[in-house]
Write a protein that holds these residues in place. Structure first.
Motif, mmCIF file in Angstrom:
data_model
loop_
_atom_site.group_PDB
_atom_site.id
_atom_site.type_symbol
_atom_site.label_atom_id
_atom_site.label_comp_id
_atom_site.label_asym_id
_atom_site.label_seq_id
_atom_site.Cartn_x
_atom_site.Cartn_y
_atom_site.Cartn_z
ATOM 1 N N HIS A 336 0.836 -1.214 0.000
ATOM 2 C CA HIS A 336 0.000 0.000 0.000
ATOM 3 C C HIS A 336 0.868 1.260 0.000
ATOM 4 C CE1 HIS A 336 -3.743 -2.141 0.353
ATOM 5 N NE2 HIS A 336 -3.353 -2.752 1.477
ATOM 6 N N ALA A 337 1.932 1.264 0.782
ATOM 7 C CA ALA A 337 2.819 2.430 0.827
ATOM 8 C C ALA A 337 3.509 2.636 -0.517
ATOM 9 C CB ALA A 337 3.852 2.248 1.927
ATOM 10 N N GLU A 339 2.400 1.764 -3.444
ATOM 11 C CA GLU A 339 1.393 2.247 -4.391
ATOM 12 C C GLU A 339 1.111 3.732 -4.186
ATOM 13 O OE1 GLU A 339 -3.253 1.215 -5.665
ATOM 14 O OE2 GLU A 339 -2.186 0.020 -4.143
ATOM 15 N N TYR A 340 0.975 4.158 -2.933
ATOM 16 C CA TYR A 340 0.725 5.572 -2.646
ATOM 17 C C TYR A 340 1.900 6.441 -3.082
ATOM 18 C CZ TYR A 340 0.045 9.886 -0.033
ATOM 19 O OH TYR A 340 -0.080 11.217 0.312
ATOM 20 N N ASN A 341 3.108 6.021 -2.788
ATOM 21 C CA ASN A 341 4.293 6.812 -3.142
ATOM 22 C C ASN A 341 4.450 6.934 -4.643
ATOM 23 O OD1 ASN A 341 4.902 7.074 -0.421
ATOM 24 N ND2 ASN A 341 6.286 5.304 -0.398
ATOM 25 N N LYS A 343 1.986 7.222 -6.776
ATOM 26 C CA LYS A 343 0.989 8.173 -7.273
ATOM 27 C C LYS A 343 1.196 9.585 -6.737
ATOM 28 C CE LYS A 343 -2.612 4.632 -7.730
ATOM 29 N NZ LYS A 343 -3.960 4.196 -7.276
ATOM 30 N N ASN A 344 1.886 9.743 -5.629
ATOM 31 C CA ASN A 344 2.070 11.055 -4.992
ATOM 32 C C ASN A 344 3.564 11.316 -4.810
ATOM 33 O OD1 ASN A 344 -0.926 11.719 -3.977
ATOM 34 N ND2 ASN A 344 -0.506 9.547 -3.603
ATOM 35 N N TRP A 350 5.184 7.764 2.252
ATOM 36 C CA TRP A 350 4.822 6.906 3.361
ATOM 37 C C TRP A 350 5.982 5.943 3.639
ATOM 38 C CZ3 TRP A 350 -0.943 5.081 2.396
ATOM 39 C CH2 TRP A 350 -1.776 6.193 2.513
ATOM 40 N N ASN A 352 7.852 2.738 3.934
ATOM 41 C CA ASN A 352 7.771 1.435 3.279
ATOM 42 C C ASN A 352 8.676 0.461 4.034
ATOM 43 O OD1 ASN A 352 7.927 -0.798 1.558
ATOM 44 N ND2 ASN A 352 7.788 0.443 -0.297
ATOM 45 N N GLN A 445 1.466 7.582 7.953
ATOM 46 C CA GLN A 445 0.049 7.725 7.651
ATOM 47 C C GLN A 445 -0.550 6.430 7.097
ATOM 48 O OE1 GLN A 445 -0.646 11.259 5.425
ATOM 49 N NE2 GLN A 445 -2.896 11.104 5.488
ATOM 50 N N GLY A 446 0.272 5.636 6.455
ATOM 51 C CA GLY A 446 -0.247 4.394 5.889
ATOM 52 C C GLY A 446 -0.534 3.316 6.911
#
Length: 538
Positions: A336-337, A339-341, A343-344, A350, A352, A445-446
């Protein structure tokens, strides 16, 4: 006795290698440094030149009946021999080595030689009272320092003999009393990095402190200092010296868990946001209280806190709260971290866990390999070898010279690169500055959820490192077998233990103790269920 008449004798003394001779009343040459009497003698034609006809000698040893003749004869008033010996010691001890002290200070029989002026029966054999414990007559002439002989002979119960490890423990007590910014693991690491003399520490002694004989067994160290051994010695010395309560360990002190947790979070490259969670764990467990942290040797519970081990254990507990460390949840949260990193890119990334694990494993493996190679190459033999007597001195130095020549030859064949300079001591072993390897600014945050104004972990599960503690009569709290735990937990325990240079079982034990304080209810329920099952079996 006139030194002018002995100037023609130029041979070196067989005991101390000095060239400083005098003549005894018998006309034999004696060394003015160590009082060794040779068999060589000078013909005396004029007996009137001898200032005193009475000759006094010290008879030493059962096998070798060597005689050390005083440099002064008795005065005409026949005063007590103790005054004569005191004057000789005062004149000669500052210029002699430690080998001469046991000979002059031990019990000795005083008697006139043949041809000397006769004394009364009460004065025929006088015993000089010793200034220390009576030594056995089998003590060799080159028996080491006075303290070394007495140290070896004392075997009474309740005596705490100072050793090199206990000296290091005393240094640890001094640092704790002063509340210096040096933990016990830092002190042992400075010893390991050769910033503090420990192995072959006697090389740094002044030239006048010549060690040999019994001293060899005291100052010869053949192992690195162990954390648990030094820790136990600190408590033992503090109790033996009857030290009072140490200064309070408050929140602004370096040894407080909140400060040490921040230090080790930086050391192991974890996010800064984790410090708030470690502070909460410290508060909930009560390990940050002044009475708990302050060492009091005169209290009933005589135990000192392992400040550095405890702080690292708190970090391990927080990692388990966030990522569970069961070889499953930490990897899914890492997905999840990642994937977020992806996109942002503009926001703070976040944290990892997988990427952190890869960076830390590579760094720790390299650090551990260098550490093992340095230990394998460490020179245990000193530049100034110890020897039991002056007879062995030349052999010891020849062997040392031969070893150094071989080392230079093999080092030239093995590696022609120049040796790196020794780095100055530092509180940190790692430096994380590159953006791709530094995780200090990453966010949690993740793995956290907002519940009103408070934050809670997404992970609601937790597994205890120890389900059941050992009984009270057992020497340890719990056992640690790697096969019973996840690979992630094994890596965390192994890496952090290497950071402190301690055994993995010691850190695992401290983690279990922190968990026991944090989850009192779970442990009490587990204890009740186990006792209930035992009753049902009966």
């Amino acid at each position: 006795m006139d030194r002018e008449d002995a100037k023609e004798f130029k041979e070196r003394c067989s005991q101390c290698a000095a060239v400083s001779w005098g003549l005894t009343d018998e006309g034999k040459y004696y060394c003015t440094t160590c009082h060794n009497v040779t068999e060589r003698s000078k013909e005396v034609t004029d007996t009137g030149a001898i200032p005193n006809a009475r000759i006094k000698a010290i008879s030493r040893g059962q096998k070798n009946k060597k005689k050390l003749v005083l440099q002064r004869g008795l005065p005409e008033d026949r005063r007590d021999l103790r005054h004569v010996v005191a004057a000789v010691l005062e004149d000669n001890l500052p210029h002699s080595d430690w080998a001469s002290e046991p000979e002059l200070l031990s019990d000795s029989t005083w008697a006139p030689e043949s041809g000397a002026e006769s004394l009364s029966d009460s004065q025929t054999a006088k015993h000089f009272p010793s200034t220390r414990a009576t030594q056995p007559e089998s003590v060799f002439i080159c028996s080491g320092s006075l303290d070394g002989v007495e140290y070896s002979d004392r075997k009474e119960k309740g005596i705490v003999k100072m050793t090199v490890p206990r000296t290091l423990a005393l240094c640890g007590l001094a640092l704790l009393w002063q509340r210096e910014a040096i933990a016990l693991s830092d002190l042992l690491r400075f010893v390991e990095e050769d910033h503090i003399p420990y192995i072959n520490a006697y090389q740094h002694f002044p030239e006048e402190m010549k060690l040999y004989g019994r001293d060899k067994g005291i100052f010869t160290i053949e192992s690195w200092p162990d954390y648990e051994e030094i820790y136990k010695n600190m408590i033992e010395i503090a109790i033996f010296l009857d030290l009072p309560r140490f200064p309070d360990i408050t929140e602004d002190c370096y040894l407080h868990p909140n400060v040490l947790c921040m230090k080790y979070l930086m050391e192991v490259n974890l996010p800064d946001e984790m410090h708030g969670l470690t502070c909460q764990v410290v508060k909930m467990t009560g390990i940050g209280e002044v009475d708990f942290l302050t060492f009091d040797p005169i209290a009933k519970m005589k135990r000192a806190v392992k400040y550095d081990v405890q702080a690292v254990a708190v970090i391990v507990v927080v990692l388990k709260l966030l990522f569970l460390l069961d070889d499953n949840l930490e990897w899914s949260l890492s997905d999840h971290a990642e994937e977020y990193n992806g996109k942002n890119d503009e926001d703070k990334p976040w944290f990892n866990f997988r990427k952190w694990y890869q960076v830390m494993k590579k760094s720790f493996d390299k650090k551990k390999q260098d550490w093992e190679e340095a230990r394998a190459k460490y020179m245990w033999k000193s530049e100034k070898p110890l020897y039991y007597s002056h007879i062995d001195r030349s052999v010891a130095y020849k062997r040392r010279e031969m070893v150094e020549n071989l080392q230079r030859q093999f080092s030239t064949l093995a590696d022609s690169s120049p040796t790196t300079e020794k780095k100055p001591p530092s509180s940190f072993q790692f430096s994380w500055t590159a953006e791709d390897t530094c995780f200090h600014g990453h966010r949690l945050q993740g793995v956290l959820l907002k519940k009103g104004q408070a934050l809670a972990t997404k992970n609601s599960l937790y597994w205890l490192s120890t389900q059941k503690f050992c009984k009270s009569y057992c020497k340890h709290v719990t056992t640690y077998e790697e096969s019973n735990f996840s690979l992630s937990y094994q890596f965390i325990i192994s890496a952090f233990s290497f950071l402190l240079r301690i055994k993995t079982s010691l850190l695992h034990e401290e983690v279990s103790l922190v968990e026991k304080k944090l989850f009192k209810k779970k442990y009490s329920e587990a204890k009740q269920s186990s006792s209930r099952s035992k009753r049902e079996k009966k």
